[in-house]
Design an enzyme around this catalytic site. Structure first.
Site, mmCIF file in Angstrom:
data_model
loop_
_atom_site.group_PDB
_atom_site.id
_atom_site.type_symbol
_atom_site.label_atom_id
_atom_site.label_comp_id
_atom_site.label_asym_id
_atom_site.label_seq_id
_atom_site.Cartn_x
_atom_site.Cartn_y
_atom_site.Cartn_z
ATOM 1 N N ARG A 1 19.379 134.411 -14.096
ATOM 2 C CA ARG A 1 18.470 133.374 -14.598
ATOM 3 C C ARG A 1 18.663 133.155 -16.102
ATOM 4 O O ARG A 1 17.898 132.434 -16.729
ATOM 5 C CB ARG A 1 17.013 133.750 -14.311
ATOM 6 C CG ARG A 1 16.768 134.043 -12.848
ATOM 7 C CD ARG A 1 16.062 132.896 -12.133
ATOM 8 N NE ARG A 1 16.253 132.988 -10.695
ATOM 9 C CZ ARG A 1 16.918 132.113 -9.944
ATOM 10 N NH1 ARG A 1 17.461 131.053 -10.490
ATOM 11 N NH2 ARG A 1 17.031 132.275 -8.654
ATOM 12 N N HIS B 1 30.480 136.508 -11.861
ATOM 13 C CA HIS B 1 29.895 135.182 -11.624
ATOM 14 C C HIS B 1 29.026 134.820 -12.835
ATOM 15 O O HIS B 1 28.153 135.584 -13.219
ATOM 16 C CB HIS B 1 29.063 135.214 -10.336
ATOM 17 C CG HIS B 1 28.714 133.866 -9.800
ATOM 18 N ND1 HIS B 1 28.064 132.910 -10.557
ATOM 19 C CD2 HIS B 1 28.932 133.294 -8.592
ATOM 20 C CE1 HIS B 1 27.904 131.821 -9.815
ATOM 21 N NE2 HIS B 1 28.424 132.030 -8.618
ATOM 22 N N TYR C 1 23.588 131.224 -12.962
ATOM 23 C CA TYR C 1 23.338 129.910 -12.351
ATOM 24 C C TYR C 1 22.760 128.911 -13.337
ATOM 25 O O TYR C 1 22.857 127.715 -13.142
ATOM 26 C CB TYR C 1 22.294 130.048 -11.222
ATOM 27 C CG TYR C 1 22.750 130.800 -10.019
ATOM 28 C CD1 TYR C 1 24.047 130.657 -9.549
ATOM 29 C CD2 TYR C 1 21.883 131.635 -9.329
ATOM 30 C CE1 TYR C 1 24.470 131.342 -8.420
ATOM 31 C CE2 TYR C 1 22.291 132.316 -8.203
ATOM 32 C CZ TYR C 1 23.580 132.167 -7.748
ATOM 33 O OH TYR C 1 23.977 132.842 -6.637
ATOM 34 N N HIS D 1 29.955 127.672 -11.764
ATOM 35 C CA HIS D 1 29.639 126.388 -11.139
ATOM 36 C C HIS D 1 29.946 125.309 -12.175
ATOM 37 O O HIS D 1 29.429 125.391 -13.293
ATOM 38 C CB HIS D 1 28.164 126.333 -10.755
ATOM 39 C CG HIS D 1 27.777 127.332 -9.712
ATOM 40 N ND1 HIS D 1 26.482 127.484 -9.273
ATOM 41 C CD2 HIS D 1 28.526 128.223 -9.003
ATOM 42 C CE1 HIS D 1 26.456 128.428 -8.339
ATOM 43 N NE2 HIS D 1 27.666 128.897 -8.167
ATOM 44 N N GLU E 1 34.178 126.899 -8.925
ATOM 45 C CA GLU E 1 33.705 127.083 -7.548
ATOM 46 C C GLU E 1 33.542 125.734 -6.858
ATOM 47 O O GLU E 1 33.020 124.785 -7.450
ATOM 48 C CB GLU E 1 32.376 127.859 -7.548
ATOM 49 C CG GLU E 1 31.873 128.127 -6.137
ATOM 50 C CD GLU E 1 30.740 129.158 -6.067
ATOM 51 O OE1 GLU E 1 30.405 129.764 -7.108
ATOM 52 O OE2 GLU E 1 30.220 129.359 -4.954
ATOM 53 N N ASP F 1 34.052 128.375 -1.628
ATOM 54 C CA ASP F 1 32.840 128.900 -0.994
ATOM 55 C C ASP F 1 32.697 128.222 0.370
ATOM 56 O O ASP F 1 32.557 126.995 0.453
ATOM 57 C CB ASP F 1 31.625 128.601 -1.893
ATOM 58 C CG ASP F 1 30.347 129.256 -1.382
ATOM 59 O OD1 ASP F 1 30.009 129.031 -0.206
ATOM 60 O OD2 ASP F 1 29.688 129.965 -2.160
ATOM 61 N N HIS G 1 29.504 126.235 0.879
ATOM 62 C CA HIS G 1 29.473 125.030 0.049
ATOM 63 C C HIS G 1 30.390 123.928 0.591
ATOM 64 O O HIS G 1 29.979 122.778 0.676
ATOM 65 C CB HIS G 1 29.897 125.350 -1.387
ATOM 66 C CG HIS G 1 28.964 126.261 -2.099
ATOM 67 N ND1 HIS G 1 29.188 126.703 -3.388
ATOM 68 C CD2 HIS G 1 27.793 126.839 -1.720
ATOM 69 C CE1 HIS G 1 28.201 127.503 -3.763
ATOM 70 N NE2 HIS G 1 27.343 127.603 -2.767
ATOM 71 N N HIS H 1 34.458 132.795 -1.334
ATOM 72 C CA HIS H 1 33.079 133.228 -1.090
ATOM 73 C C HIS H 1 32.821 133.018 0.386
ATOM 74 O O HIS H 1 32.815 131.876 0.856
ATOM 75 C CB HIS H 1 32.085 132.383 -1.900
ATOM 76 C CG HIS H 1 31.978 132.783 -3.337
ATOM 77 N ND1 HIS H 1 31.392 131.972 -4.281
ATOM 78 C CD2 HIS H 1 32.342 133.914 -3.978
ATOM 79 C CE1 HIS H 1 31.420 132.590 -5.459
ATOM 80 N NE2 HIS H 1 32.002 133.769 -5.292
ATOM 81 N N ASP I 1 23.381 123.712 0.289
ATOM 82 C CA ASP I 1 23.664 124.996 -0.355
ATOM 83 C C ASP I 1 22.568 126.049 -0.139
ATOM 84 O O ASP I 1 21.864 126.427 -1.072
ATOM 85 C CB ASP I 1 23.930 124.814 -1.867
ATOM 86 C CG ASP I 1 24.368 126.121 -2.539
ATOM 87 O OD1 ASP I 1 24.517 127.153 -1.845
ATOM 88 O OD2 ASP I 1 24.547 126.101 -3.770
ATOM 89 N N HIS J 1 22.696 129.775 1.755
ATOM 90 C CA HIS J 1 23.587 130.697 2.465
ATOM 91 C C HIS J 1 22.853 131.375 3.628
ATOM 92 O O HIS J 1 21.661 131.649 3.537
ATOM 93 C CB HIS J 1 24.100 131.776 1.520
ATOM 94 C CG HIS J 1 24.830 131.229 0.334
ATOM 95 N ND1 HIS J 1 25.471 132.034 -0.580
ATOM 96 C CD2 HIS J 1 25.031 129.960 -0.098
ATOM 97 C CE1 HIS J 1 26.028 131.287 -1.517
ATOM 98 N NE2 HIS J 1 25.758 130.018 -1.254
ATOM 99 N N GLU K 1 28.263 136.542 -0.056
ATOM 100 C CA GLU K 1 27.066 136.186 -0.836
ATOM 101 C C GLU K 1 25.972 135.828 0.153
ATOM 102 O O GLU K 1 25.293 134.809 0.020
ATOM 103 C CB GLU K 1 27.334 134.968 -1.721
ATOM 104 C CG GLU K 1 28.438 135.119 -2.721
ATOM 105 C CD GLU K 1 28.674 133.824 -3.488
ATOM 106 O OE1 GLU K 1 28.902 132.770 -2.859
ATOM 107 O OE2 GLU K 1 28.606 133.874 -4.721
HETATM 108 ZN ZN ZN Z 1 25.758 128.739 -2.923
HETATM 109 FE FE FE Z 2 29.428 130.919 -3.920
HETATM 110 FE FE FE Z 3 28.319 130.508 -6.956
#
Ligand code: ZN
Ligand code: FE
Ligand code: FE
Length: 277
Positions: A37, A67, A70, A107, A142, A176, A179, A211, A224, A226, A256
């Site tokens: 975050r 990674h 986000y 991303h 990604e 991914d 995705h 992913h 999106d 998962h 993930e």
């Molecule tokens: Zn995702």
């Molecule tokens: Fe991913």
């Molecule tokens: Fe990701």
């Protein structure tokens, strides 16, 4: 051997992370460089990381995928938000020099109404300001679900970002599976077709990591979310074809999926059982 692992926490250090990787049967792993975050990263503990490297060598751990948080937006409209993304990525890449020769995934970002073209321009600018010749990390764009104003839901967009980046030999792609399916690439019924398209637009030599996720939502939903392996709209058969596909089977796969360590351990064991040696 199938090179597979899961997303793990580095909050207790790299030695603890290696313990979790080995517990789950992972041979590779993904981790957040910092609180996903946002916020600061813990300083690197040199003793911890030296011990980690020893454990990793002993047990064959490889292909560490960091990674990015986000919350950063590498194509933000607000100058201070954009600057925060660029500083975070630059700092992450310096820290990755402690794990040389591995991967950093991010991303591409959301253009927040500026339009895809402007988004692509800003992302390439971010990479041009961030990538340095001394970096030994491969930076991965990604593939995204195309939710809202997300850039990277189409292979063409990723290709254009790479074409506009000066040090583009440092770039690759992380595919991914949730995705791309959500984005409208039919990996369930036409995996060959999707990979042929990837090769035509981006080039399969740029595909470095996968992913591996199932999806809670139907094909082309642009959502999106998962799902655990075999519990969603991709299904176990499609996922078995993905890990065994000649163009993918040698790549590192990272789960993930919504799991704790126990769930990851079970999924990794199951997927190893579905892999044709
Ligand atoms: Zn995702
Ligand atoms: Fe991913
Ligand atoms: Fe990701």
């Amino acid at each position: 051997m199938l090179n597979i692992g899961c997303h793990l926490s580095v909050s207790k250090g790299y030695v603890a992370l290696a313990g979790d990787a080995l517990y789950t049967g992972s041979s590779c792993f993904q981790f957040f460089t910092r609180n996903p975050r946002g916020g600061g990263a813990k300083p690197i503990d040199e003793g911890d990381i030296a011990e980690f490297h020893q454990i990793a060598a002993e047990h064959g751990l490889n292909s560490y995928l960091a990674h990015a948080p986000y919350t950063i937006n590498p194509c933000a409209a607000k100058p201070e938000t954009l600057e925060f993304a660029r500083q975070t990525m630059a700092d992450d890449l310096e820290r990755m020099e402690w794990l040389p020769g591995n991967y950093y995934n991010f991303h591409p970002g959301s253009h927040v109404g500026q339009g895809v073209e402007r988004g692509i321009e800003l992302i390439a600018e971010t990479l041009n300001l961030t990538l340095k010749p001394h970096h030994r990390t491969t930076v991965l764009l990604e593939t995204m679900a195309g939710k809202g104003s997300e850039v990277g839901g189409r292979f063409e967009e990723l290709r254009e970002i790479m074409d506009r980046t000066e040090l583009s030999d440092k770039l690759g792609v992380c595919l991914d599976t949730c995705h791309v399916h959500d984005a409208g690439y039919d990996v369930v019924n036409d995996l060959d077709g999707v990979l042929t398209e990837f090769d035509r637009v981006i080039g399969l030599s740029r595909l470095k990591c996968v992913h591996l996720n199932d999806s809670k939502n139907p094909f082309a939903s642009h959502k999106d979310r998962h799902e655990v392996i075999g519990g969603g709209s991709l299904g176990l058969e499609a996922i078995a074809r993905i890990i065994n596909h000649p163009a993918l089977r040698r790549l590192p796969f990272y789960l993930e999926t919504p799991n704790e360590l126990e769930g990851y351990k079970r999924e990794i064991e199951m997927l190893r059982g579905l892999y044709r040696e």
